[in-house]
Design an enzyme around this catalytic site. Structure first.
Site, short mmCIF file in Angstrom:
data_model
loop_
_atom_site.label_atom_id
_atom_site.label_comp_id
_atom_site.label_asym_id
_atom_site.label_seq_id
_atom_site.Cartn_x
_atom_site.Cartn_y
_atom_site.Cartn_z
N ILE A 128 -0.28 2.44 -1.32
CA ILE A 128 0.07 3.68 -0.63
C ILE A 128 1.57 3.74 -0.32
O ILE A 128 2.18 4.80 -0.36
CB ILE A 128 -0.79 3.85 0.64
CG1 ILE A 128 -0.73 5.28 1.15
CG2 ILE A 128 -0.42 2.85 1.72
CD1 ILE A 128 -1.86 5.68 2.05
N LYS A 129 2.18 2.57 -0.07
CA LYS A 129 3.61 2.59 0.29
C LYS A 129 4.49 3.04 -0.87
O LYS A 129 5.58 3.54 -0.66
CB LYS A 129 4.07 1.25 0.85
CG LYS A 129 4.08 0.12 -0.15
CD LYS A 129 4.66 -1.13 0.49
CE LYS A 129 4.81 -2.24 -0.52
NZ LYS A 129 3.71 -3.17 -0.55
N GLY A 130 4.03 2.86 -2.11
CA GLY A 130 4.68 3.48 -3.26
C GLY A 130 6.01 2.89 -3.66
O GLY A 130 6.29 1.71 -3.44
#
Ligand code: B12
Length: 255
Positions: A128-130
């Site tokens: 999710i942090k990408g």
């Protein structure tokens, strides 16, 4: 601005052809070794060439940095690159396309295969942090992400893809020693072809810093992503290949 057709590298002045290269020779560091480095540089088309750094790497090897002017020219009209053939979508557009056209989640399986333990690249795309200011695929509501992590065996990857009914399998390969990235990827794509009928096989995507974008056919995969790839590019590609051709359904449109 006029576009030049023939170009040369730029160092101190336009078109002076200056480049800098580094390499290691299997010889102890002495004057002869520096001469050998210059001979190699000249054979590579650098003339004049200058050894600007030479450092022993143990007793039998020397690392060099050589600076000089190349004699070769680049013909811009002969440059071939793979252009992105699909539009870049925002996460909202990706979710909307999947929801209205597929009416179920896209299932994505990710892994580093072989002995490769470099998970930072695949995590940049999936977590999710990408990466580069973009959220990873886990952030997309309409994508289900199963990240298997490091050193996954190909048979285990195939089995998990089948169990999860994967739409896409995303594989990362960073280590290139003895062409491990190429051999592992070919093994993976062959295993999926053997295990699935051709019209049911999940989309096969491979990524890593030392692939070339044009290697997909040779590797038996549907797409290669390389240095600097972002989650948004990957999500947009998944929509393009899995969803885009399908009609929008009225039921989903209303929800
Ligand atoms: C961090 C790191 C490690 C960490 C890894 C931690 C982890 N959990 O990942 C540790 C310390 C464990 C490690 C170990 C080793 N490493 Co290391 N490591 C690195 C390092 C410094 C950075 C790699 C990295 O994280 N890059 C950042 C990510 C974001 O970039 P990326 O992987 O390129 O990913 C991007 C794209 O390529 C793409 N992408 C990547 N994968 C995928 C997959 C898909 C599906 C998609 C769509 C896109 C995509 O998207 C990402 C974002 O843009 C590199 C050197 C370097 N500066 O690159 C060496 C490097 C990769 N390591 C190297 C080596 C040799 C090793 C070891 C063999 C060292 C040793 N002797 O033990 C071991 C091998 C361990 C193993 N079994 O794999 C060499 C590889 C050389 C080669 N020719 O193969 C490198 C290049 C260092 C060097 N110059 O020698 N390493």
């Amino acid at each position: 601005m006029t576009r030049k057709k023939i170009v040369r590298p730029y160092g101190d002045t336009t078109g002076d052809g200056m480049v800098q290269v580094s390499f290691t020779l299997p010889v102890p560091h002495d004057k002869r070794a520096e001469g050998a480095a210059l001979q190699l540089a000249r054979k590579m088309g650098m003339d004049p060439a200058l050894v600007v750094h030479a450092k022993p790497v143990g007793p039998d090897f020397t690392f060099f940095v050589v600076y000089g002017s190349v004699t070769h020219l680049v013909d811009m009209s002969a440059v071939k690159v793979l252009e992105r053939e699909y539009p870049l979508l925002t996460p909202k557009e990706v979710n909307a396309a999947v929801k209205t056209r597929l009416r179920r989640e896209i299932v994505v399986i990710g892994a580093c295969i072989g002995t490769d333990a470099h998970t930072v690249g695949i995590d940049a795309i999936l977590n999710i942090k990408g990466f580069a200011g973009e959220k990873g695929l886990e952030y997309y509501r309409e994508l289900k992400v199963v990240n298997l992590g490091a050193q996954v065996l190909v048979p285990d990857l195939v089995a998990r893809a089948r169990a999860e009914k994967a739409d896409a399998v995303l594989v990362s390969q960073v280590v290139t020693q003895r062409d491990a990235h190429l051999l592992n990827t070919k093994e993976m794509s062959a295993a999926f072809r053997e295990s699935y009928p051709s019209d049911r096989r999940p989309l096969l995507v491979v990524g890593g810093p030392r692939f070339g974008e044009g290697m997909a056919d040779e590797l038996g995969v549907d797409r290669v992503f390389t240095r600097g790839a972002t989650p948004g590019e990957v999500a947009s590609f998944l929509v393009h290949r899995i969803v885009a051709g399908r009609p929008v359904t009225t039921k989903a449109k209303a929800s």
